[in-house]
Scaffold this motif. Structure first.
Motif, PDB file in Angstrom:
ATOM      1  N   LEU A 215      -5.819  -2.296   7.584  1.00 14.47           N
ATOM      2  CA  LEU A 215      -5.182  -0.953   7.710  1.00 14.47           C
ATOM      3  C   LEU A 215      -4.097  -1.276   8.799  1.00 14.47           C
ATOM      4  CD1 LEU A 215      -4.912   1.765   9.143  1.00 14.47           C
ATOM      5  CD2 LEU A 215      -4.973   1.833   6.678  1.00 14.47           C
ATOM      6  N   TRP A 216      -4.477  -2.060   9.848  1.00 14.12           N
ATOM      7  CA  TRP A 216      -3.508  -1.985  10.992  1.00 14.12           C
ATOM      8  C   TRP A 216      -2.273  -2.796  10.751  1.00 14.12           C
ATOM      9  CZ3 TRP A 216      -2.178  -6.328  13.927  1.00 14.12           C
ATOM     10  CH2 TRP A 216      -1.458  -6.223  14.943  1.00 14.12           C
ATOM     11  N   SER A 217      -2.683  -3.952   9.834  1.00 13.13           N
ATOM     12  CA  SER A 217      -1.511  -4.665   9.584  1.00 13.13           C
ATOM     13  C   SER A 217      -0.729  -4.094   8.361  1.00 13.13           C
ATOM     14  CB  SER A 217      -2.134  -6.121   8.670  1.00 13.13           C
ATOM     15  OG  SER A 217      -2.832  -6.693   9.605  1.00 13.13           O
TER      16      SER A 217
ATOM     17  N   LEU B 108      -7.462 -11.698  -6.593  1.00 12.38           N
ATOM     18  CA  LEU B 108      -8.393 -10.732  -5.900  1.00 12.38           C
ATOM     19  C   LEU B 108      -7.802 -10.305  -4.420  1.00 12.38           C
ATOM     20  CD1 LEU B 108     -11.894 -12.229  -6.435  1.00 12.38           C
ATOM     21  CD2 LEU B 108     -11.263  -9.857  -7.386  1.00 12.38           C
ATOM     22  N   PHE B 109      -7.196 -11.315  -3.924  1.00 13.96           N
ATOM     23  CA  PHE B 109      -6.670 -10.965  -2.424  1.00 13.96           C
ATOM     24  C   PHE B 109      -5.423  -9.931  -2.632  1.00 13.96           C
ATOM     25  CE2 PHE B 109      -3.473 -12.053   0.821  1.00 13.96           C
ATOM     26  CZ  PHE B 109      -4.442 -11.657   2.210  1.00 13.96           C
ATOM     27  N   GLN B 110      -4.717 -10.369  -3.661  1.00 16.98           N
ATOM     28  CA  GLN B 110      -3.398  -9.370  -3.909  1.00 16.98           C
ATOM     29  C   GLN B 110      -3.713  -8.096  -4.471  1.00 16.98           C
ATOM     30  OE1 GLN B 110      -0.573 -10.508  -3.013  1.00 16.98           O
ATOM     31  NE2 GLN B 110      -1.114 -12.347  -2.441  1.00 16.98           N
ATOM     32  N   SER B 111      -4.901  -7.898  -4.872  1.00 18.08           N
ATOM     33  CA  SER B 111      -5.398  -6.492  -5.316  1.00 18.08           C
ATOM     34  C   SER B 111      -5.669  -5.492  -4.191  1.00 18.08           C
ATOM     35  CB  SER B 111      -6.765  -6.703  -6.046  1.00 18.08           C
ATOM     36  OG  SER B 111      -8.059  -7.051  -5.438  1.00 18.08           O
ATOM     37  N   ILE B 112      -5.788  -6.053  -2.862  1.00 14.56           N
ATOM     38  CA  ILE B 112      -6.005  -5.362  -1.747  1.00 14.56           C
ATOM     39  C   ILE B 112      -4.788  -4.144  -1.653  1.00 14.56           C
ATOM     40  CG2 ILE B 112      -5.413  -5.350   0.740  1.00 14.56           C
ATOM     41  CD1 ILE B 112      -7.149  -7.954   0.868  1.00 14.56           C
ATOM     42  N   PHE B 113      -3.401  -5.007  -2.077  1.00 16.09           N
ATOM     43  CA  PHE B 113      -2.363  -4.084  -1.997  1.00 16.09           C
ATOM     44  C   PHE B 113      -2.037  -3.557  -3.397  1.00 16.09           C
ATOM     45  CE2 PHE B 113      -2.121  -8.148   0.350  1.00 16.09           C
ATOM     46  CZ  PHE B 113      -2.026  -7.297   1.674  1.00 16.09           C
TER      47      PHE B 113
ATOM     48  N   MET C 182       0.947  -1.109  -0.164  1.00 10.32           N
ATOM     49  CA  MET C 182       0.007   0.024   0.183  1.00 10.32           C
ATOM     50  C   MET C 182       0.935   1.055   0.087  1.00 10.32           C
ATOM     51  SD  MET C 182      -3.061  -0.541   2.699  1.00 10.32           S
ATOM     52  CE  MET C 182      -4.482  -1.803   2.744  1.00 10.32           C
ATOM     53  N   LYS C 183       0.220   2.437  -0.723  1.00  6.61           N
ATOM     54  CA  LYS C 183       0.842   3.594  -0.464  1.00  6.61           C
ATOM     55  C   LYS C 183       0.946   4.036   0.942  1.00  6.61           C
ATOM     56  CE  LYS C 183      -0.269   4.708  -5.146  1.00  6.61           C
ATOM     57  NZ  LYS C 183      -1.134   5.502  -6.294  1.00  6.61           N
ATOM     58  N   SER C 184       1.885   5.048   1.273  1.00  7.78           N
ATOM     59  CA  SER C 184       1.709   5.774   2.570  1.00  7.78           C
ATOM     60  C   SER C 184       0.476   6.365   2.991  1.00  7.78           C
ATOM     61  CB  SER C 184       3.035   6.471   2.817  1.00  7.78           C
ATOM     62  OG  SER C 184       3.215   7.533   1.904  1.00  7.78           O
ATOM     63  N   ILE C 185       0.232   6.511   4.060  1.00  6.43           N
ATOM     64  CA  ILE C 185      -0.963   7.598   4.323  1.00  6.43           C
ATOM     65  C   ILE C 185      -0.879   8.031   5.792  1.00  6.43           C
ATOM     66  CG2 ILE C 185      -2.360   5.367   5.250  1.00  6.43           C
ATOM     67  CD1 ILE C 185      -4.857   6.803   4.575  1.00  6.43           C
TER      68      ILE C 185
END
Length: 333
Positions: free
Chosen positions: A80-82, A114-119, A1-4
């Motif tokens: 998000l927490w992970s 699909l699961f990989q698309s989370i990131f 994920m990108k930073s936030i």
């Protein structure tokens, strides 16, 4: 994920939500669902996700929505927490379970993509919004349907747990023997034929004490009981495979957590990691509990490991299925 950017108050809210709902487990970090990483600095953390967490994630990614607001908040919080804590999520066992349901890797590969698309495809802001209880639809993920990984592989962990469930079922539906005899027969059989798993040992207590819901209000026919055995065998497979990871983590750079929504799995984990034979006296009373403990003392002694391979396990499965079928036929009459 990108930073936030996440406010400290938001991160605290998300963390407390996961703790309050007892989602994440580990014998030391989180024995009862409360997280404490104090002794695990500079370790690579990996979280195994149960099938009951993967299913709603896949539904969300396929459809772009999830009508259950609590579940949406839970998924958003966990992802998000992970990500914030640099914890890798893995769905490997859940995808293997799904491939066995489908008897093919095809659908499991679609779910994996699909699961990989989370990131890959979604903004961390979307997961944060869900974690904070804000309902928001997303564009469903478009996945190319092709097989890249083989999830449909034989698992000796699963086969041994399936055998255990066949034996537990046989004993549960055998009304002609005592509780003490049931434990003695179960543990002798496991000791002589397969590996000993402490999760199964504790699970048998829940079943024989009528504290598990698995056989309650169920159709008592052979095929239905086999289906129950299959489902519970996969639950035990998650636990035993995970235990092979955390058992050696002192010497490893990796630490494995386990996330589940299943209440019985949570109860089983907590019960097992009390590491006490008092479970028998607490559950069945002092007199019967002591008899059970005495009847199974020998399985704690060193033994010559039985020969275990898929051919042997397959043969045992055929034999134990037939025994269960006979018992159920007599039970129903």
């Amino acid at each position: 994920m990108k930073s936030i950017k996440i406010k400290a108050s938001e991160l605290k809210e998300i963390t407390l939500f996961l703790i309050d709902n007892e989602i994440i487990f580990h014998p030391i970090i989180s024995p009862i669902g409360y997280l404490d990483f104090a002794s695990y600095e500079n370790k690579k953390i990996i979280m195994i996700l149960d099938r009951n967490i993967i299913i709603p994630i896949i539904r969300l990614l396929k459809t772009g929505e999830l009508k259950d607001r609590f579940l949406l908040k839970l998924i958003g919080s966990l992802i998000l927490w992970s990500d914030f804590n640099q914890i890798k999520l893995t769905a490997g066992i859940a995808l293997s379970e799904y491939s066995h349901q489908k008897e093919s890797s095809f659908d499991a590969n679609i779910e994996n993509k699909l699961f990989q698309s989370i990131f890959e495809k979604y903004s961390p802001k979307q997961w944060l919004n869900w974690a904070l209880g804000e309902n928001e639809d997303i564009i469903s993920a478009k996945i190319e349907e092709k097989i890249e990984h083989n999830f449909f592989i034989e698992s000796e962990h699963y086969k041994m747990h399936y055998l255990e469930m066949l034996k537990i079922s046989q004993l549960y539906f055998n009304t002609h023997i005592s509780i003490v005899s049931k434990f003695k027969i179960l543990h002798n059989w496991i000791y002589n034929n397969i590996l000993i798993c402490k999760y199964t040992t504790c699970f048998s207590v829940l079943v024989f004490a009528e504290k598990s819901k698995i056989f309650k209000k169920q159709k008592l026919n052979f095929e239905n009981i086999l289906k129950i055995c299959n489902n519970e065998a996969w639950d035990l497979t998650y636990m035993s495979f995970w235990s092979t990871q955390y058992y050696y983590e002192d010497k490893s750079e990796d630490v494995y957590l386990f996330a589940t929504r299943d209440k019985e799995l949570k109860d089983l984990f907590k019960l097992t990691h009390k590491e006490s034979l008092q479970i028998y006296t607490d559950t069945f009373g002092h007199k019967i509990g002591k008899q059970i403990i005495k009847s199974i003392e020998h399985i704690c002694l060193p033994r010559e490991k039985p020969e275990i391979n898929s051919l042997i396990l397959d043969k045992l499965i055929i034999e134990e299925k037939q025994i269960l079928k006979n018992i159920l036929e007599n039970y129903s009459t």
